[in-house]
Design an enzyme around this catalytic site. Structure first.
Site, PDB file in Angstrom:
ATOM      1  N   VAL A 138      18.037  45.201 -91.487  1.00  0.00           N
ATOM      2  CA  VAL A 138      18.336  44.954 -90.068  1.00  0.00           C
ATOM      3  C   VAL A 138      17.096  44.419 -89.361  1.00  0.00           C
ATOM      4  CG1 VAL A 138      19.129  45.944 -87.885  1.00  0.00           C
ATOM      5  CG2 VAL A 138      19.990  46.863 -90.033  1.00  0.00           C
ATOM      6  N   GLY A 140      14.961  41.936 -89.730  1.00  0.00           N
ATOM      7  CA  GLY A 140      13.804  41.369 -90.434  1.00  0.00           C
ATOM      8  C   GLY A 140      12.563  42.231 -90.350  1.00  0.00           C
ATOM      9  N   ASP A 207      27.406  39.036 -90.559  1.00  0.00           N
ATOM     10  CA  ASP A 207      26.070  39.549 -90.860  1.00  0.00           C
ATOM     11  C   ASP A 207      25.618  40.489 -89.732  1.00  0.00           C
ATOM     12  OD1 ASP A 207      23.341  39.106 -92.431  1.00  0.00           O
ATOM     13  OD2 ASP A 207      22.895  38.926 -90.298  1.00  0.00           O
ATOM     14  N   LYS A 211      24.907  44.648 -89.693  1.00  0.00           N
ATOM     15  CA  LYS A 211      23.674  45.269 -89.170  1.00  0.00           C
ATOM     16  C   LYS A 211      23.999  46.274 -88.061  1.00  0.00           C
ATOM     17  CE  LYS A 211      20.917  41.214 -90.264  1.00  0.00           C
ATOM     18  NZ  LYS A 211      20.545  39.878 -89.807  1.00  0.00           N
TER      19      LYS A 211
HETATM   20  N1  HSE Z   1      20.787  35.710 -92.384  1.00  0.00           N
HETATM   21  C1  HSE Z   1      20.131  36.748 -91.672  1.00  0.00           C
HETATM   22  C2  HSE Z   1      19.826  36.291 -90.262  1.00  0.00           C
HETATM   23  C3  HSE Z   1      18.856  37.118 -92.376  1.00  0.00           C
HETATM   24  O1  HSE Z   1      19.891  35.085 -90.005  1.00  0.00           O
HETATM   25  O2  HSE Z   1      19.526  37.122 -89.423  1.00  0.00           O
HETATM   26  C4  HSE Z   1      18.192  38.316 -91.791  1.00  0.00           C
HETATM   27  O3  HSE Z   1      18.945  39.468 -92.018  1.00  0.00           O
END
Ligand code: HSE
Ligand code: NAP
Length: 436
Positions: A138, A140, A207, A211
């Protein structure tokens, strides 16, 4: 485990995957070995790396450490930590499960897997008296999981919300800043290593939903999985919407919102219009920002790089360090969902909305549309009408309204012969709606 003599305390690691994040983890551990040894009292060695095809030439690491057989890592008694960076559900789930069953600790950045089968893995880690860490899953490089697990224990959190997908934030920022085309901005995000291997995960909001499921579970100590998170992506946000938003002094962001309503929880992802002076409006490019709001802390904002190989690798290494320095798996280590909560229905949430409609340019059309909204107790705050060739374009902003009423009105609006475009509403944040 935590000895100060790193020469006698060597930790061997098995790395699964050598893509954007995996190769950066390898290089970071190589380059920062001394710092890691000073911090942990251990010297770290990546002993084996699992790839699909060992014949592919790779410059960074010696060829002899690559393998295409997971058993080489699983059965190696020296390897005590496995870092999973291949992504996806299978075989990642199988590899992590077998590693935990063999008593190895695991670090993963795999939010899709954690948001769908995480609770099985956390339970297994506890049973096997080992650890699974997932800071990089979550936001980065932002240490939001650590902050939630350790610093927010007594914060009495009421909401967690923000920008948790770097790819979509980069695309929206570029479209807004330079007028870039959606496709070009996405191609750049892929080139920079921000996007998932299947970028529809990013674009459709899946995505971010994964998260938010992870964040909500940790923040509210209850099991929230991907299926519990309603999500809308950015696929219907057009450059026209972005330019209207600019004229209204607003900016479009893909938001994730997890919020308590009394003792019920609601978790969602959707594009939202926010005021230009809101702190989230200035979070641009692949940056992420997460607001933590609680009765004991008022509000805390964490922001930083949310995607990218080296940025994510730094979060993976931070998990590695915490595994080495603390070998005791506690309940919070493994995200104990120690209470059950009901979900607060999306229909009951009160939001403001923006809507752009193409309509026939004829007398009485605006009155017909306004009547449908009126009949559903939806109150229009402002309307701009523009001529757009064959049709007129209506840009409407609505007062805060119960979502079920707004959706019911939209269904009727979509059926009107006067309406020529599919209505895709965007929420407007920051003006008396629920996040503030
Ligand atoms: N693909 C994800 C994003 C990578 O763009 O946030 C980071 O979790
Ligand atoms: P990536 O560049 O696609 O790398 C994945 C690597 O895993 C590829 O090299 C792939 O090999 C390999 N792989 C896939 N299946 C495999 C298998 N069965 N056996 C062995 N190797 C296999 O992806 P990434 O961006 O590094 O992401 C890795 C993980 O980190 C994902 O869970 C992702 O969601 C997460 N993450 C990424 C970022 C980011 O900014 N990129 C940020 C946070 C979290 P091939 O090359 O042969 O396909």
């Amino acid at each position: 485990m935590a000895s100060t003599d790193s020469s006698t305390n060597k930790i061997s690691i098995g790395l699964l995957g050598f893509g954007t994040v995996g190769s950066n983890v390898y290089n970071l551990i190589k380059d920062q070995g001394l710092e890691i040894a000073q911090a942990t009292g251990a010297s770290i060695e990546i002993k084996k790396i699992l790839v699909r095809d060992i014949a592919v030439p790779r410059q960074d690491a010696p060829p002899e450490i690559f393998t295409d057989n997971f058993e080489d890592i699983l059965d190696d008694p020296d390897i005590s930590i496995v870092i999973e960076l291949i992504g996806g559900l299978e075989p990642a789930f199988d590899y992590i499960t077998s590693s935990l069953e063999n008593g190895k600790a695991v670090v993963t950045a795999n939010k899709q897997l954690l948001s769908q089968r995480g609770f099985h893995l956390f339970k297994l880690a506890r049973e096997k008296n080992t650890q699974i860490k997932f800071e990089a899953s979550v936001a980065g490089a932002i240490p939001v999981i650590k902050v939630l697990r350790e610093s927010m224990v007594a914060a009495d959190l009421t909401s967690v919300y923000g920008i948790v997908n770097g790819t979509t934030n980069y695309i929206l920022s570029e479209m807004s800043r330079t007028g870039a085309k959606y496709r070009d901005a996405l191609a750049n995000a892929q080139e920079w290593g921000y996007a998932e291997s299947d970028p529809t995960e990013d674009i459709t909001g899946k995505d971010a939903a994964a998260k938010m499921a992870i964040l909500a579970s940790i923040a509210f100590h209850t099991a929230v999985s991907l299926d519990d998170v309603a999500c809308i992506g950015i696929e219907h946000v057009s450059s026209t919407d972005i330019s209207y938003a600019r004229n209204l002094d607003l900016t479009i962001k893909l938001l994730g919102v997890a919020k308590l309503y009394g003792n019920k929880i609601n978790v969602r992802v959707y594009p939202a219009l926010i005021k230009k002076d809101h702190p989230l409006a200035t979070v641009s490019g692949a940056y992420n920002a997460v607001f933590l709001k609680g009765n004991s802390i008022d509000e805390i904002m964490l922001s930083g790089p949310g995607a990218g190989g080296i940025e994510t690798a730094s979060a993976v290494v931070s998990d590695l360090v915490s595994i080495i320095v603390r070998r005791e798996p506690g309940a919070h280590e493994n995200v104990a969902a120690w209470r059950e909560m009901e979900f607060y229905p999306d229909d009951e949430v009160i939001s403001k909305f923006y809507l752009r409609l193409e309509v026939k340019d004829e007398p009485g059309v605006l009155a017909t549309i306004a009547k449908v909204f009126g009949d559903h107790n939806v109150s229009v705050e402002s309307v701009i009408q523009k001529d757009s060739g064959a049709h007129a374009e209506l840009v409407m902003v609505f007062h805060a309204v119960r979502e079920a009423s707004f959706r019911a009105a939209l269904e009727k609006i979509a059926e009107l012969s006067e309406v020529k475009s599919q209505p895709w509403p965007i929420r407007v944040e920051g003006n008396g709606n629920e996040q503030q």
